[in-house]
Design an enzyme around this catalytic site. Sequence first.
Site, PDB file in Angstrom:
ATOM      1  N   THR A  28       0.838  -1.199   0.000  1.00 48.12           N
ATOM      2  CA  THR A  28       0.000   0.000   0.000  1.00 48.12           C
ATOM      3  C   THR A  28       0.875   1.252   0.000  1.00 48.12           C
ATOM      4  O   THR A  28       1.961   1.230   0.571  1.00 48.12           O
ATOM      5  CB  THR A  28      -0.917  -0.013   1.243  1.00 48.12           C
ATOM      6  OG1 THR A  28      -1.760  -1.181   1.177  1.00 48.12           O
ATOM      7  CG2 THR A  28      -1.796   1.227   1.321  1.00 48.12           C
ATOM      8  N   GLY A  29       0.392   2.290  -0.622  1.00 49.65           N
ATOM      9  CA  GLY A  29       1.130   3.554  -0.670  1.00 49.65           C
ATOM     10  C   GLY A  29       1.529   3.893  -2.102  1.00 49.65           C
ATOM     11  O   GLY A  29       1.376   3.086  -3.018  1.00 49.65           O
ATOM     12  N   ASP A  88       6.388  -3.832  -1.012  1.00 49.15           N
ATOM     13  CA  ASP A  88       5.701  -2.861  -0.162  1.00 49.15           C
ATOM     14  C   ASP A  88       6.614  -1.676   0.135  1.00 49.15           C
ATOM     15  O   ASP A  88       7.835  -1.794   0.091  1.00 49.15           O
ATOM     16  CB  ASP A  88       5.282  -3.542   1.153  1.00 49.15           C
ATOM     17  CG  ASP A  88       4.075  -2.879   1.802  1.00 49.15           C
ATOM     18  OD1 ASP A  88       3.481  -3.497   2.717  1.00 49.15           O
ATOM     19  OD2 ASP A  88       3.728  -1.743   1.398  1.00 49.15           O
ATOM     20  N   GLY A  89       5.989  -0.560   0.402  1.00 52.06           N
ATOM     21  CA  GLY A  89       6.742   0.648   0.712  1.00 52.06           C
ATOM     22  C   GLY A  89       7.053   0.737   2.195  1.00 52.06           C
ATOM     23  O   GLY A  89       6.824  -0.209   2.947  1.00 52.06           O
ATOM     24  N   GLY A 112       3.074   2.185   8.069  1.00 58.19           N
ATOM     25  CA  GLY A 112       1.791   2.554   8.646  1.00 58.19           C
ATOM     26  C   GLY A 112       1.340   3.960   8.324  1.00 58.19           C
ATOM     27  O   GLY A 112       0.303   4.418   8.785  1.00 58.19           O
ATOM     28  N   GLY A 114       0.044   4.863   5.751  1.00 59.17           N
ATOM     29  CA  GLY A 114      -1.250   4.731   5.100  1.00 59.17           C
ATOM     30  C   GLY A 114      -2.267   3.974   5.947  1.00 59.17           C
ATOM     31  O   GLY A 114      -3.332   3.612   5.473  1.00 59.17           O
ATOM     32  N   GLU A 120      -0.675  -5.372   5.880  1.00 56.51           N
ATOM     33  CA  GLU A 120       0.638  -5.378   5.240  1.00 56.51           C
ATOM     34  C   GLU A 120       1.569  -6.343   5.962  1.00 56.51           C
ATOM     35  O   GLU A 120       2.261  -7.142   5.342  1.00 56.51           O
ATOM     36  CB  GLU A 120       1.259  -3.979   5.241  1.00 56.51           C
ATOM     37  CG  GLU A 120       0.627  -3.004   4.273  1.00 56.51           C
ATOM     38  CD  GLU A 120       1.203  -1.614   4.408  1.00 56.51           C
ATOM     39  OE1 GLU A 120       1.583  -1.220   5.521  1.00 56.51           O
ATOM     40  OE2 GLU A 120       1.280  -0.905   3.382  1.00 56.51           O
TER      41      GLU A 120
HETATM   42  O1  DER Z   1       1.500   2.639   4.996  1.00 57.87           O
HETATM   43  C1  DER Z   1       2.578   2.124   4.629  1.00 57.87           C
HETATM   44  O2  DER Z   1       3.285   1.400   5.342  1.00 57.87           O
HETATM   45  C2  DER Z   1       3.038   2.442   3.250  1.00 57.87           C
HETATM   46  O3  DER Z   1       3.923   1.522   2.804  1.00 57.87           O
HETATM   47  C3  DER Z   1       3.464   3.844   3.214  1.00 57.87           C
HETATM   48  O4  DER Z   1       3.660   4.438   4.410  1.00 57.87           O
HETATM   49  C4  DER Z   1       4.580   4.227   2.300  1.00 57.87           C
HETATM   50  O5  DER Z   1       3.990   5.240   1.587  1.00 57.87           O
HETATM   51  P1  DER Z   1       4.588   5.929   0.293  1.00 57.87           P
HETATM   52  O6  DER Z   1       5.155   4.827  -0.569  1.00 57.87           O
HETATM   53  O7  DER Z   1       3.393   6.589  -0.311  1.00 57.87           O
HETATM   54  O8  DER Z   1       5.633   6.875   0.793  1.00 57.87           O
END
Ligand code: DER
Length: 240
Positions: A28-29, A88-89, A112, A114, A120
Amino acid sequence: GGSDAMKRRAGESAAEAVTDGDVVGLGTGSTAAHAIRRLGDRVDAGLDVRGVPTSFASRELAVGAGIPCLDLSEAVGLDGPGIDLAIDGADQVATGVNGGGAPDTGGALIKGGGAAHAREKLVDAAADRFLVVADPSKESPRLDRPVPVEVLPSGRTAVAAAVREADGEPTLRRAERKDGPVVTDNGNLVLDCAFGEIADPVALSATLAEVPGVVEHGLFVGMTDEIHVGTESGVRIESV
Ligand code: DER
């Protein structure tokens, strides 16, 4: 932080690591979104892949990109295919090795931003390989951003008290386009907990996990296998 071009390079780099027949955890993100879009392009070009989304948002993106999706409950467990890799980001990635005997924190994450970190962590932990995608603004020798903590709504004040006991400063995450607090996909609330510099993320992870009312916290320790960092000129891939 970080320009969108660098996030895109990171996301697309990780999407290239996916091979035919893979089951892929979809983070997510905005950085993971680039990986999802690239995977959609690869599906259009004939790639056989199934995605396991980590949020309402990532499922929406995956469906829009034409990626067939599995629920986590279909992917893992006795007769599931498992998850080959998760992309994942992160809000912050620890690059330093803690001197002075503290445990090596290389690859420890704060996630977190997002408010999706509960699912996640489930997906990222279930994957055989966990690829983090980031731009350089996320890298830091030590983790020092607030740690998002998803809490049962009725437990918010009890958890806040426990966080203060652990020398943290909890703040209930307010929504922007809604009156009142952010509500997660799971119907819970989020406390952003500031601890300053986190010398021992493993210890803090254990402390937060045992607080009654905590659904999930945003410290991801000992999980990262690879970090794809998008830079001005390309991508830097670190194995952890
Ligand atoms: O919520 C998360 O953990 C996402 O990975 C996020 O925080 C990273 O967001 P971004 O890729 O939009 O910087």
